[in-house]
Scaffold this active site. Structure first.
Site, short mmCIF file in Angstrom:
data_model
loop_
_atom_site.label_atom_id
_atom_site.label_comp_id
_atom_site.label_asym_id
_atom_site.label_seq_id
_atom_site.Cartn_x
_atom_site.Cartn_y
_atom_site.Cartn_z
N ASP A 192 0.81 -1.18 0.15
CA ASP A 192 -0.09 0.14 0.11
C ASP A 192 0.72 1.11 -0.16
OD1 ASP A 192 -2.54 1.52 0.37
OD2 ASP A 192 -1.71 1.93 2.25
N ASP B 121 -2.07 1.47 7.08
CA ASP B 121 -1.49 1.27 5.73
C ASP B 121 -0.94 -0.47 5.38
OD1 ASP B 121 -0.71 4.30 4.82
OD2 ASP B 121 -0.38 3.97 6.86
N GLU C 125 -1.97 -1.53 -5.44
CA GLU C 125 -3.33 -0.66 -5.92
C GLU C 125 -2.95 -0.20 -7.13
OE1 GLU C 125 -6.17 0.92 -2.60
OE2 GLU C 125 -4.76 2.45 -3.51
#
EC number: 3.1.21.10
Length: 171
Positions: A7, A147, A74
């Site tokens: 992340d 995170d 992501e």
């Protein structure tokens, strides 16, 4: 299958490693095993280039230590704040470079897909993602930093989607 989720963040880059042994239990849910998670926090006093180099080194260290089969990240998302989006893009580039340097394949998932896979709702709040990650990985408490929970969610998302693809291909 061992998945290394990342992340990317301008202040903290979360990482999480989840393993799924071959086969799926009768419930249809993958048997997930937490390997490790954490947050990479470069010092705020460093220049942008130094911060990026720090994140890159730390990711390479973690990738070497945990020997994943794949890195999941992501996808790029659109932000109102161009400066923040650009910084995030730099960190994301460093993460992709670390995976490529380690010779690992990369999978990318949209934020809505990740949240929907893990919580059942694509617009879930961070707390909901943390709660479900803890539940799916049999953790006594939600992972911190947030995170790292997001990185674990990305890894879980890949495992679910990889198993769906395998099931469809075996038909």
């Amino acid at each position: 299958m061992r998945i290394f989720g990342i992340d990317c963040g301008s202040e903290i880059t979360g990482y999480g490693i989840v393993e799924c042994p071959d086969g799926t239990p009768r419930s249809g849910q993958p048997d997930l095993r937490l390997i490790a998670f954490g947050g990479i926090r470069p010092a705020k006093k460093l220049t942008l280039a130094e911060r990026l180099a720090f994140v890159h080194r730390e990711l390479l260290t973690q990738l070497a230590a945990h020997q994943p089969d794949l890195v999941a990240v992501e996808e790029v998302f659109y932000s109102v704040n161009a400066k923040s989006a650009l910084k995030l893009g730099h960190v994301r580039g460093v993460a992709l470079l670390a995976a490529a340097t380690a010779g690992l394949p990369i999978a990318e998932y949209a934020p809505l897909t990740i949240k929907s896979t893990v919580t059942g709702y694509g617009l879930a709040q961070k707390e909901q993602v943390q709660f479900m990650v803890a539940r799916l990985l049999h953790m006594p408490e939600p992972p911190e930093p947030a995170d790292a929970a997001d990185a674990l969610a990305i890894a879980i998302c890949h495992i679910h989607h990889a198993q769906t693809i395998q099931a469809q291909q075996s038909r």
